[in-house]
Design an enzyme around this catalytic site. Structure first.
Site, PDB file in Angstrom:
ATOM      1  N   LYS A 113       0.818  -1.209   0.000  1.00 30.32           N
ATOM      2  CA  LYS A 113       0.000   0.000   0.000  1.00 30.32           C
ATOM      3  C   LYS A 113       0.860   1.270   0.000  1.00 30.32           C
ATOM      4  O   LYS A 113       0.445   2.300  -0.515  1.00 30.32           O
ATOM      5  CB  LYS A 113      -0.936   0.024   1.218  1.00 30.32           C
TER       6      LYS A 113
HETATM    7  C1  LIG Z   1      -4.276  -4.783   0.577  1.00 31.16           C
HETATM    8  C2  LIG Z   1      -3.518  -6.047   0.572  1.00 31.16           C
HETATM    9  C3  LIG Z   1      -3.821  -7.086  -0.307  1.00 31.16           C
HETATM   10  C4  LIG Z   1      -4.987  -7.011  -1.255  1.00 31.16           C
HETATM   11  O1  LIG Z   1      -4.817  -6.030  -2.247  1.00 31.16           O
HETATM   12  P1  LIG Z   1      -6.109  -5.435  -3.001  1.00 31.16           P
HETATM   13  O2  LIG Z   1      -5.598  -4.292  -3.773  1.00 31.16           O
HETATM   14  O3  LIG Z   1      -7.073  -5.042  -1.934  1.00 31.16           O
HETATM   15  O4  LIG Z   1      -6.621  -6.553  -3.860  1.00 31.16           O
HETATM   16  C5  LIG Z   1      -3.012  -8.206  -0.298  1.00 31.16           C
HETATM   17  N1  LIG Z   1      -1.993  -8.334   0.569  1.00 31.16           N
HETATM   18  C6  LIG Z   1      -1.672  -7.353   1.432  1.00 31.16           C
HETATM   19  C7  LIG Z   1      -0.540  -7.571   2.371  1.00 31.16           C
HETATM   20  C8  LIG Z   1      -2.417  -6.193   1.464  1.00 31.16           C
HETATM   21  O5  LIG Z   1      -2.099  -5.224   2.330  1.00 31.16           O
END
Ligand SMILES: *Cc1c(COP(=O)(O)O)cnc(C)c1O
Length: 469
Positions: A113
């Site tokens: 993120k």
């Molecule tokens: C947010 C997240 C996901 C999922 O990603 P999306 O964009 O919501 O599909 C997978 N793994 C981790 C560690 C995340 O923080």
């Protein structure tokens, strides 16, 4: 470049305008009117660019209303060596059998993120300062979005963050990372409910136009288009790192929850990046895997959403999925609207007639990974490659193995570092993940969080009392 709504009810808007909004006024999501194309010669000319400058090249095609020099300064401020624990920003490491790990978790909160959020923090401050206004960010997190947003926006002028999280459903490390921030513009709110219910509160309050306008609510959750655009960059970077020449194909495997990460891959593919397959991995919450297997989309109620050992993927109503469906129905907003009306009425919609196109036209395939798969994949990856992966990445590796093809590199997106989910690492290997040196005593810091009932009224009151004016 202008943006319209997947449901057809928004006049075309500029990047900086949709940047500060959540859902479109008609309940849809902002999408580009037409996608920019990147031809093979341009792509080749990007080989060897530092990550920040590649980000400028990609984002300048989406943020056409920001002057080039300003945008370049923003991407250079976002993708600085000091904020990331790797000179490459996004390193590529070999695993076994043609698989590689694309390291998206070298940022300040150790999850992917950060890749989008570090840019968002810069561009928010830039646009707010130029407009002389303030913004109150309201979001919901299953763990990683919240901390990435808070680290990107802490101490930034003109912005406050109200972040809802599901009480008791995040790892100890995730809680410590978010709740230990002491900045006055950061508000952690833990609600008695699951992520989808927290997300519903965000949707309810942002959908109340009077409230939204009065308190200038904005969003940083994965429906924010700027995040999708910023994530497109690392698909280009991954392709450039794994190939040596024009036209070579690469596949990506993506641990998925809200469908934001893999949607960015889909956008990159539609822009012309030679992506063979986008492999979607879910955990036991397999609504999306079911869709790609059957063509039937059947989101589940919170009670049917399991708390798993890859908690950031415990999502049963993927908020970005609508953008992909919009492409599936050839950008027909009336059909998108009708499909979501079907969901409201029947609890599902049926696109099984389009099933053959999912892979043939869009390169999408999917698979499920369970708790037992995570543990065995963490262990086997460690034993065969000496590489420690986190439980979400393990879901990606597990499903990727089913789709590896000779001669086509398979890049598994590393969505978090193992230190964030040490409980599960210990269950897999009998020993915890070593904490990153800089964060060794994180869990002993004082925490700052307000726990409340999972209802929109309580959250509304809290915002009214604490918002930036
Ligand atoms: C947010 C997240 C996901 C999922 O990603 P999306 O964009 O919501 O599909 C997978 N793994 C981790 C560690 C995340 O923080």
């Amino acid at each position: 470049m202008k943006y319209v709504s997947t449901r057809g009810g928004m006049a075309p808007q500029a990047f900086s305008d949709i940047l500060l909004e959540g859902l479109a006024p008609d309940g849809g999501l902002a999408v580009p009117e037409t996608l920019p194309r990147v031809d093979a010669a341009t792509l080749e000319s990007w080989r060897g660019l530092p990550y920040a400058d590649l980000a400028f090249e990609v984002l300048s095609r989406f943020a056409t209303d920001i002057p080039a020099d300003d945008l370049r300064a923003l991407t250079r401020a976002a993708y600085r060596q000091e904020a990331f624990n790797s000179e490459d920003i996004v390193p590529l490491r070999p695993l076994h059998d043609g698989m590689h790990l694309l390291g998206l978790s070298e940022g300040p909160t150790l999850a992917f993120k950060d890749m989008a959020m570090q840019f968002l923090g810069q561009v928010f401050e830039y646009v707010l300062t130029r407009r002389g206004t303030t913004l109150n960010i309201l979001g919901a997190t299953s763990g990683d979005t919240g901390s990435a947003a808070e680290y990107a926006l802490r101490g930034k002028r003109g912005v406050a963050v109200f972040m809802l999280s599901p009480h008791g459903r995040m790892s100890a490390f995730q809680r410590a990372q978010m709740y230990s921030l002491q900045d006055e513009n950061i508000h952690n709110i833990a609600v008695h409910g699951v992520f989808d219910e927290a997300q519903d509160i965000v949707k309810a309050l942002s959908g109340d136009l009077a409230f939204k306008t009065r308190w200038r609510l904005g969003a940083v959750n994965s429906i924010n288009w700027a995040r999708i655009a910023a994530q497109v960059v690392y698909y280009f970077h991954g392709w450039l790192s794994a190939t040596t020449g024009t036209g070579q194909q690469v596949s990506f495997a993506v641990p998925s929850g809200n469908f934001g990460n893999i949607l960015s891959g889909h956008i990159a593919r539609r822009m012309g990046l030679p992506i063979r397959r986008l492999v979607l991995a879910t955990n036991e919450n397999n609504v999306l895997e079911e869709f790609f297997r059957t063509g039937i989309y059947r989101p589940r109620a919170p009670a049917q959403t399991y708390a798993t050992s890859s908690p950031s993927m415990d999502i049963s109503r993927a908020s970005n999925f609508e953008r992909f469906v919009y492409d599936l129905v050839d950008a027909d907003p009336a059909r998108v609207k009708a499909l979501w009306d079907d969901v409201a009425r029947d609890g599902q919609f049926d696109l099984s007639a389009e099933l053959p196109r999912f892979d043939a036209d869009h390169g999408f395939v999917a698979g499920v990974s369970t708790h037992a798969d995570r543990l065995s994949t963490i262990k086997s990856t460690y034993d065969t490659c000496g590489v420690l992966i986190d439980p979400h990445t393990a879901d990606g590796v597990k499903v990727a193995r089913q789709y590896v093809e000779p001669g086509i590199p398979m890049l598994v997106l590393e969505t978090a570092l193992p230190a964030k989910f040490s409980e599960t690492i210990e269950a897999a290997l009998g020993q915890p993940a070593p904490p990153p040196a800089a964060l060794a005593n994180l869990e002993s810091l004082p925490q700052r969080v307000t726990v409340m009932d999972c209802d929109a009224v309580s959250v509304r009151r809290y915002i009214e009392a604490h918002a930036k004016v």
